[in-house]
Design an enzyme around this catalytic site. Structure first.
Site, mmCIF file in Angstrom:
data_model
loop_
_atom_site.group_PDB
_atom_site.id
_atom_site.type_symbol
_atom_site.label_atom_id
_atom_site.label_comp_id
_atom_site.label_asym_id
_atom_site.label_seq_id
_atom_site.Cartn_x
_atom_site.Cartn_y
_atom_site.Cartn_z
ATOM 1 C CG HIS A 1 -2.099 -0.890 1.124
ATOM 2 N ND1 HIS A 1 -3.259 -0.563 0.446
ATOM 3 C CD2 HIS A 1 -2.297 -2.136 1.607
ATOM 4 C CE1 HIS A 1 -4.119 -1.553 0.536
ATOM 5 N NE2 HIS A 1 -3.563 -2.526 1.231
ATOM 6 C CE LYS B 1 -6.982 13.505 -0.057
ATOM 7 N NZ LYS B 1 -7.054 12.418 -1.006
ATOM 8 C CE LYS C 1 -2.513 10.593 2.737
ATOM 9 N NZ LYS C 1 -3.104 9.836 1.619
ATOM 10 C CB THR D 1 -10.496 4.503 -1.399
ATOM 11 O OG1 THR D 1 -10.203 4.878 -0.046
ATOM 12 C CG2 THR D 1 -9.714 3.251 -1.758
ATOM 13 C CE LYS E 1 -14.181 5.664 0.573
ATOM 14 N NZ LYS E 1 -13.365 5.830 1.795
#
Length: 888
Positions: free
Chosen positions: A409, A607, A613, A718, A722
């Site tokens: 991951h 997140k 990020k 993910t 969504k």
């Protein structure tokens, strides 16, 4: 009746509700009868079978009786002290009764037929609230709503009484939860295995703009879904030493002098959509092997008398204990070994019940490692096979390599888990010996395959990191002992093969594959956005079960165009989006006592907080917009697109830079919201304690969502799926699953910016040579104290604009601002905007977790569907022999 007419029903190909919908309570719906099990029952009593041969009726009156029965007899409450919390538990227990009927029948089916089972091992399962998801999956939401209305309660308010299960932290755990839902819904037999934590990672609060961590004791008011299985328990050992013994003329190793704890199972049934199947999430809780030292108690040493109980309790007390200290590292490793040891023993017990040879284990068992946290399961299974069941080492290792598969991951080398040899050798001495043995035979095998292999390559692929101090590379162990290794997005899997595990891929190219992540539409559309659910059902064709197969939505835009219904759909979707925004508006009002305008664009980034990020890049845009408004004339301001910025996410307690980013976000938001020149045009909020239930409010409300990681650093993501499924357009880099989303929905329906993966190295070489003036302006405004004292982050910002910018915010800033201006412009044409969202929603079928599970089942696990027979109205139809089941 009025509620019934307002909501469009989802019709299903195999509707459980039509089977159970009996207003005549005397009419039975019979459960599957297994001939072998029935014969055993007949030896005892016919009465027992007759009392358990049918399902509970599912009409509102029976539901009401069930709820009230639990309220009075399980919860010991009376009609005079009913409150929302009590009614939640009564409702959940009533629903659990119905789930358990399916669960027990699934257990009976698997016992009789022994299909190959999937075992999904994960340190996290971020389930979220379970009541609504269960009602939707069993198609009972409307029935329960009607039943509760007549009792004076609203189902929507009952939902709010449930506490999110604090069994996960982020995408890893939420993915695992989606996969359990899909595994059941797709009629595969599988078990999830994890830890029953007493406390989540933490409950996040914001004080003085800073993250404050509080204990998240999610079990404080009980968990109505779980079943404690005192009959399912295993001893798990730590420490001790290894000795050599002789058994039946052969030398074997014995792990002795262990300190043992007891692992007790807590089962959580996992119902699926449109199926009678029901799988299990089995979580382990640690208890002391010696519950109470009575001798110490009698001597007055009260602390010592309960020490073993307290020490055992620590193992499953907290998700991700802080590992910045040696004791914290040891506790993390204890957690991992505790849950995998109990799991391996449980798997072996189930396998041995069928008296098959060990060579059949890979044909009956598939074990999936969700990242490296459960990787210690590999030497644990090896230990069991050779030390307990006395298999030959080579035979045992061959079985293991055919049984395990590993999902990676991350693409961050520093995020790959490693354990110190000293720590592992002290805590698990036998496992360290076995890891060295695995590594020795592996490297010898590689040398035989390639006699000219370099020492550097051997060092890279070795399970042992030979630097000081020596460490065990758990990713390498997982690759060596797994038959398949997969990434979670096409780009991620390519990077695994060409960068992170390049040497492994060159030796074993057949091991590596890709399974792009997915999310379950049952939770993220049906539960989170009911207005959209009704729209999609109405316009996609009422007989189409799109919640089971989202690809059925793909032709919906063409159908709408053919029938001149696009404008009609767009107008209804705009109203649905407004309803979702109003729900988020209420949350903001409750948390901040600030009113927001739902006509503004809702711009969302939620997140885990991490530098790669790039939440900081988003905050820079807030400030850029703030300054632009401050410097504009009134006429210019009125032409601007109005936005509300939302950010949310937790920073790891020891990750100081991430906590500084949260602090900056809150300071900037506070300034924006208090400035009357600006707050008519933009507002900003950091939403504390981001979790699944809050996500179900935020995600459907978004107009635009930010997925802006440095290219090549997000494995998949993910949340992007969504958001896109629920009608939010994406602003993002070409990273993770963003690329595949664009391939499906069309690049014209996504807002890309920034450097690509193949441009990252060149961009880093240019750092320090150029920083955009616009970014200097933004950073200078921060350093000037305009948002308050920012000394905690000044060094970080200064170094960034002077070249120390590993995640390339300076390189991507101008491109980011340009694409944001494009977003502003396009949002002003709402009809065209919503046409883009229509294409996004209708083309997201590939990103259903159902498709992901199918990919795993066929490409990695080699498991087949095993559908439990649905209930029938005629008792003569329900007898199913073991032979006929096997042939299906």
């Amino acid at each position: 009746k009025e509620l019934e007419t307002q909501k469009t029903q989802i019709r299903r190909k195999k509707s459980v509700i039509t089977i159970h919908e009996d207003l005549n309570l005397g009419e039975k719906n019979y459960r599957t009868e297994f001939v072998g099990l029935r014969a055993k029952l007949e030896e005892k009593t016919q009465k027992l079978w007759s009392l358990m041969d049918s399902y509970q009726p599912r009409d509102p009156l029976t539901i009401q009786k069930s709820i009230i029965s639990h309220v009075e007899y399980t919860l010991a409450r009376t009609r005079f002290n009913l409150d929302g919390r009590c009614m939640f538990h009564g409702t959940a227990l009533s629903m659990r009764d119905r789930i358990l009927e399916n669960w027990n029948d699934t257990q009976n089916y698997t016992k009789m037929n022994n299909p190959k089972r999937l075992y999904y091992l994960s340190i996290e399962f971020l389930l979220g609230r379970l009541l609504q998801n269960a009602l939707i999956n069993l198609d009972l939401e409307d029935k329960y709503k009607e039943a509760l209305n007549e009792l004076g309660f609203k189902l929507e308010e009952i939902y709010e009484e449930e506490h999110d299960a604090a069994l996960g932290n982020g995408g890893l755990g939420r993915l695992a939860a989606c996969y359990l839902d899909s595994l059941t819904s797709m009629n595969y037999i599988g078990w999830g295995y994890g830890i029953r934590y007493d406390y989540g990672i933490f409950r996040q609060g914001i004080e003085n703009f800073q993250q404050k961590e509080y204990p998240d004791y999610w079990l404080v008011k009980g968990n109505p879904w779980e079943i404690q299985r005192l009959d399912v328990n295993y001893k798990v050992g730590f420490y001790g030493h290894c000795v050599e013994k002789e058994v039946n003329g052969r030398k074997v190793k014995s792990w002795e002098g262990r300190q043992e704890v007891l692992a007790i199972a807590y089962d959580n049934p996992i119902p699926g959509w449109n199926t009678t199947n029901c799988n299990t999430l089995r979580l382990w809780k640690s208890f002391s092997g010696e519950e109470f030292n009575f001798d110490a108690f009698n001597k007055g040493d009260y602390d010592e008398s309960s020490k073993s109980r307290e020490d055992a309790g620590y193992i499953t007390s907290v998700l991700y204990p802080n590992d910045s200290t040696p004791s914290g590292k040891e506790l993390r490793l204890k957690q991992q070994y505790f849950f995998v040891s109990a799991t391996i023993q449980d798997i072996i017990r189930r396998f041995l019940a069928y008296e098959q040879p060990w060579s059949e284990l890979p044909n009956q068992v598939a074990i999936q490692l969700n990242d490296t946290h459960p990787a210690i399961a590999i030497p644990e299974l090896l230990r069991q096979l050779i030390d307990v069941y006395y298999l030959d080492f080579n035979e045992a290792l061959d079985i293991i390599k055919k049984t395990f598969a590993y999902t990676n991951h991350t693409v961050l080398p520093e995020a790959l888990e490693k354990w110190g040899v000293d720590l592992l050798g002290n805590l698990l001495p036998r496992h360290l010996e076995l890891i060295y043995l695995i590594n020795h035979f592996f490297l010898e095998e590689v040398k035989i395959m390639n006699p000219f292999i370099s020492n550097e390559t051997l060092s890279n692929i070795s399970i042992i990191e030979e630097y000081h101090p020596k460490k065990i590379k758990m990713a390498n162990l997982s690759i060596v002992c797994s038959h398949k290794v997969n990434g979670v997005a096409a780009l991620h899997s390519m990077l695994l093969k060409t960068v992170l595990f390049k040497d492994f891929h060159q030796i074993f190219p057949e091991k590596f594959t890709n399974v792009t992540n997915g999310v379950t539409p049952r939770r993220w559309i049906a539960a989170a956005f009911p207005e959209l659910t009704s729209l999609l059902t109405e316009y996609s064709g009422e007989e189409k079960d799109w919640l089971s197969d989202m690809t059925l939505l793909k032709e919906m835009p063409n159908s709408l165009k053919l029938n001149n219904q696009i404008e009609e759909f767009v107008n209804k979707f705009a109203l649905a989006k407004k309803d979702a925004k109003l729900r988020l508006k209420e949350v903001v009002k409750d948390k901040f006592n600030i009113e927001i305008d739902e006509s503004f664009m809702f711009d969302v980034m939620v997140k885990r907080i991490h530098e790669y990020k790039r939440q900081v890049l988003n905050i820079f845009h807030w400030i850029y917009k703030y300054l632009k408004i401050k410097r504009a004339s009134k006429e210019e301001r009125e032409k601007m697109t109005k936005r509300v910025f939302f950010m949310g996410g937790k920073a790891a307690p020891g990750y100081l830079t991430a906590k500084s980013i949260i602090r900056l976000a809150n300071m900037v938001a506070d300034k924006i919201n208090k400035d009357d020149d600006v707050n008519q045009y933009i507002k900003a909020f950091f939403l504390p304690n981001y979790c699944v239930s809050l996500a179900q409010v935020i995600i459907p409300a978004a107009d635009i969502s930010q997925h802006i990681s440095t290219a090549g650093y997000e494995a998949s993501g993910t949340s992007n799926m969504k958001f896109a499924m629920t009608g939010s357009l994406i602003v993002g880099t070409r990273d993770g699953a963003n690329i595949e989303i664009a391939e499906e929905i069309g690049e014209e329906n996504i807002f890309f910016f920034g450097k690509k993966v193949n441009e990252i190295a060149e961009a880093r070489s240019q750092l320090g040579k150029h920083c955009p003036e616009t970014l200097k302006d933004v950073v200078g405004y921060i350093l000037g104290g305009n948002f308050g004292d920012t000394s905690y982050i000044n060094d970080y910002l200064n170094s960034m604009i002077h070249g120390s910018d590993y995640y390339l915010l300076t390189a991507d800033f101008d491109s980011y601002i340009k694409v944001q201006e494009q977003v502003d412009k396009e949002y002003q044409d709402k009809k065209n905007w919503y046409k883009k969202t229509l294409l996004s929603i209708s083309r997201m079928g590939y990103f259903s977790s159902d498709r992901s599970i199918e990919d795993y089942a066929k490409g990695i696990w080699n498991i087949k569907k095993a559908e439990v027979q649905e209930p029938v109205k005629d008792s003569n139809q329900r007898r199913v022999s073991r032979i006929s089941l096997k042939s299906n």
